[in-house]
Design an enzyme around this catalytic site. Structure first.
Site, PDB file in Angstrom:
ATOM      1  CG  ASP A  99      -1.622   1.267   1.464  1.00  0.00           C
ATOM      2  OD1 ASP A  99      -2.292   1.721   0.524  1.00  0.00           O
ATOM      3  OD2 ASP A  99      -1.519   1.822   2.579  1.00  0.00           O
TER       4      ASP A  99
ATOM      5  CG  ASP B 181      -1.209   7.790   0.472  1.00  0.00           C
ATOM      6  OD1 ASP B 181      -0.109   8.325   0.223  1.00  0.00           O
ATOM      7  OD2 ASP B 181      -2.180   7.843  -0.307  1.00  0.00           O
TER       8      ASP B 181
HETATM    9 MG   LIG Z   1      -2.847   3.193   3.629  1.00  0.00          MG
END
Ligand SMILES: [Mg+2]
Ligand SMILES: [Zn+2]
Length: 152
Positions: A8, A10
């Protein structure tokens, strides 16, 4: 076949400042570039899978996001001698752009990467910071999921 570590973005690679798109606000989470470096040295492809609804919301453009990704990769190369091999993103938000197949917790982006790179999902790993990262990974057949805070 190849194997991958799906990250992932952020809150997993970079500090989540909320709809990050300004290069000067990019901060790597401590220990993550080294983690990327280690997995890549072990022969894993490094693939980012990220929801970027800021595009649907009109907060930044596709081009700004792509520039941020280029800068992220430049820094990984220069400062850590490693890189992200590919970025897959969902620019949608159901309320604005309608349902899509790619916004996590849906597995669409993982499946696109699997096809593009001929990835053996059973040999692959996924790392994230939210339940929908885990749900999307499992729906795509990636059985090894880790929360980033358990790895660094
Ligand atoms: Mg995230
Ligand atoms: Zn989407």
């Amino acid at each position: 076949m190849s194997k991958a570590v799906f990250f992932d973005r952020d809150g997993t690679i970079n500090v989540d400042t909320g709809y990050l798109h300004e290069p000067e606000k990019l901060r790597f989470i401590k220990g993550v570039p080294e983690l990327i470096q280690r997995y890549r040295a072990e022969g894993y492809l490094i693939i980012v899978i990220t929801n970027q609804s800021g595009i649907a919301r009109g907060l930044y453009t596709l081009k700004q996001m792509e520039q941020l990704h280029a800068i992220m990769n430049d820094r990984l190369r220069r400062e850590f001698g490693t890189q992200i091999d590919a970025f897959y993103y969902c620019p949608h938000l159901p309320e604005i752009t309608g349902e899509c197949r790619c916004r996590k917790p849906k597995p669409g982006l993982f499946l696109d990467a699997m096809k593009d790179f001929n990835i053996d999902m059973s040999q692959s790993i996924s790392i994230g910071d939210s339940l929908r990262d885990e749900q999307a990974s499992r729906a795509a057949g990636v059985n090894h999921f880790y929360y980033i805070h358990n790895l660094i």
